[in-house]
Design an enzyme around this catalytic site. Structure first.
Site, PDB file in Angstrom:
ATOM      1  N   ASP A  66       0.845  -1.193   0.000  1.00  0.00           N
ATOM      2  CA  ASP A  66       0.000   0.000   0.000  1.00  0.00           C
ATOM      3  C   ASP A  66       0.881   1.243   0.000  1.00  0.00           C
ATOM      4  O   ASP A  66       1.577   1.518   0.978  1.00  0.00           O
ATOM      5  CB  ASP A  66      -0.916  -0.002   1.221  1.00  0.00           C
ATOM      6  CG  ASP A  66      -1.971   1.099   1.166  1.00  0.00           C
ATOM      7  OD1 ASP A  66      -1.906   1.944   0.249  1.00  0.00           O
ATOM      8  OD2 ASP A  66      -2.859   1.114   2.035  1.00  0.00           O
ATOM      9  N   ASP A  94      -1.994   6.073  -6.197  1.00  0.00           N
ATOM     10  CA  ASP A  94      -2.435   5.059  -5.241  1.00  0.00           C
ATOM     11  C   ASP A  94      -2.481   3.693  -5.909  1.00  0.00           C
ATOM     12  O   ASP A  94      -3.170   3.516  -6.918  1.00  0.00           O
ATOM     13  CB  ASP A  94      -3.817   5.424  -4.690  1.00  0.00           C
ATOM     14  CG  ASP A  94      -4.273   4.467  -3.604  1.00  0.00           C
ATOM     15  OD1 ASP A  94      -3.479   4.219  -2.669  1.00  0.00           O
ATOM     16  OD2 ASP A  94      -5.400   3.956  -3.688  1.00  0.00           O
TER      17      ASP A  94
END
Length: 479
Positions: free
Chosen positions: A151, A358
């Site tokens: 992440d 992201d």
């Protein structure tokens, strides 16, 4: 820095107005376990040379010839081995996960509701689970291999630990800190504990530092902070890495033992490696599908910086410093720059707006005005040459290509910075198969001023993040 500055105006060669998309005969367009049957061939092959994909096994990781640690980066479908009744079912599941991720980012990055990871509210989750990309890391001494979710918007590294009061099912046995010679609990009054985003959540009865991380899809982890050794394949073990040892964890992480945070903050792996990695890492995201090959994640700076890459400045949100923002200034379709309002993608002083990269979001989100201009220009360039299909979930610009052997679609370009450095996206990063021969434009409107550069647009492009010098590079090669 001078080398980076010299590269900020370097452009990838702009593709011609149209690219040719060929549907390979004999492939099942709705096969849920195979990647899209579209194969992209460019009118001028010099614009994008499609390198053969390097395949890794699910446990593959190694040290590169230059000594930098390298990990295989696997899509969740390859890790879980899950099959779906149809491609449409798989994509609807992706859309559900994507919606939860975007809501989390919009809430966390909104100036009116800024929250930190630690201690943030736990909201209702979704059954499809969390995480889109995974790596295999050795934890402890001796190392026990564990799957971790990657992440780029998180800092804290954590794994599930024994004894576990509440744990979800994972592919590997739970990590046992008692069996690791290098596991050392962090005291709650230590500087490391105070470095946690938002501050420590308190002290355990043992005096160890407690942590809590919550995610927007309802997943969370609670436990104690510890110093531990991590091993990346056959690379030299990295000692003294602060990780969370979770004794209460909730979420369906598709078999992963925890999460590897790669954010810009000091508690992420990149932040903790410091000079050892030079504040830099590079990655290439694998395509979707259970039988897709692996991508790669490499830590450290390459001494030979890739010439021909699109180098653009990273921007830092002072309100949320863990995230990587880029200075997007415009969009182009078919070689023509769109007339958009100035400042539409700007990051404001109060932390609103901006364009965040992201890996956990699939579909790129744009402000409503920007998305409408992109969608309309894309559809207008195609005209009536291709039959439209009804929208699917959040994707509203779709085409029925079931009866076609080849089609032509316009290119889409992203413009960055004052100099307008341009990244022209390959067609595979524009259209996604929804099943039954239907393909949709993989962009959507944002419900706020926040824009998100999603992983569909990042797939297959070598991306280098140099947080120490404040730049990110796209390309020049595909992977």
């Amino acid at each position: 820095m001078a080398m980076h500055a010299a590269m900020t105006t370097t452009l990838l060669p702009l593709a011609l107005l149209l690219v040719s998309v060929v549907i390979m005969s004999g492939a099942s367009a709705s096969s849920p376990s195979s990647p899209s049957s579209l194969r992209f061939h460019y009118i001028d092959p010099r614009n994008f040379t499609m390198a053969a994909a390097t395949l890794f096994s699910s446990s593959s990781s190694s040290s590169r010839p230059d000594g930098r640690p390298s990990l295989a980066l696997l899509h969740r479908d390859a890790v879980s081995g899950r099959t779906y009744p149809s491609t449409r079912h798989a994509m609807l599941g992706l859309a559900a996960r994507d919606g939860a991720r975007v809501e989390y980012l919009q809430r966390r990055l909104s100036p009116t509701t800024m929250t930190t990871e630690v201690g943030s509210e736990v909201v209702s989750g979704i059954s499809e689970g969390s995480g889109e990309y995974f790596v295999r890391v050795g934890v402890g001494s001796p190392p026990t291999e564990q799957y971790l979710v990657v992440d780029s918007g998180s800092d804290v590294i954590w794994i599930q630990c024994r004894p576990c009061a509440e744990c979800y099912q994972q592919a590997d046995p739970l990590f046992d800190p008692a069996a690791s010679a290098s596991f050392t609990a962090v005291p709650c009054d230590s500087g490391v504990c105070r470095t946690l985003p938002g501050g420590s959540s308190g002290c355990a009865d043992s005096g160890a530092c407690r942590y809590q991380v919550s995610y927007g899809d309802g997943s969370y982890t609670q436990g104690v902070l510890a110093m531990e050794t991590l091993t990346f394949g056959d690379s030299t073990p990295v000692q003294g890495v602060a990780i969370g040892c979770g004794h209460r964890n909730r979420g369906l992480f598709v078999g992963a033992a925890g999460l590897l945070g790669l954010g810009w903050g000091p508690m992420s792996l990149v932040g903790q490696l410091g000079g050892a990695a030079g504040g830099a890492f590079s990655y290439c995201l694998a395509s979707r599908g259970a039988d897709a090959g692996a991508g790669s994640l490499v830590f450290g700076r390459d001494d030979a910086m890739p010439v021909g890459a699109v180098w653009v400045p990273l921007l830092r949100n002072a309100q949320q410093p863990s995230f990587y923002y880029v200075g997007l200034t415009g969009l182009g379709v078919g070689g023509e720059r769109l007339p958009l309002q100035d400042g539409l993608f700007d990051l404001t002083e109060d932390g609103g707006g901006g364009v965040v990269m992201d890996t956990g979001t699939a579909v790129t989100r744009l402000p409503p005005d920007a998305y409408a201009a992109l969608r309309d220009a894309f559809a207008s360039t195609i005209g009536g040459d291709l039959p439209r299909a009804p929208g699917v979930s959040l994707l509203d610009t779709c085409y029925d290509l079931s009866g076609y052997a080849s089609v032509r679609v316009p290119t889409v370009a992203l413009y960055f910075g004052r100099d307008g450095a341009a990244l022209t996206l390959p067609a595979r990063n524009l259209l996604v198969e929804m099943g039954g021969g239907v393909y949709c434009l993989a962009f959507a409107a944002s419900a706020s001023g926040l824009s998100i550069l999603g992983n569909i647009q990042q797939q297959g492009i070598q991306i280098t993040v140099d947080s120490a010098n404040g730049y990110v590079g796209f390309g020049p090669s595909t992977c």
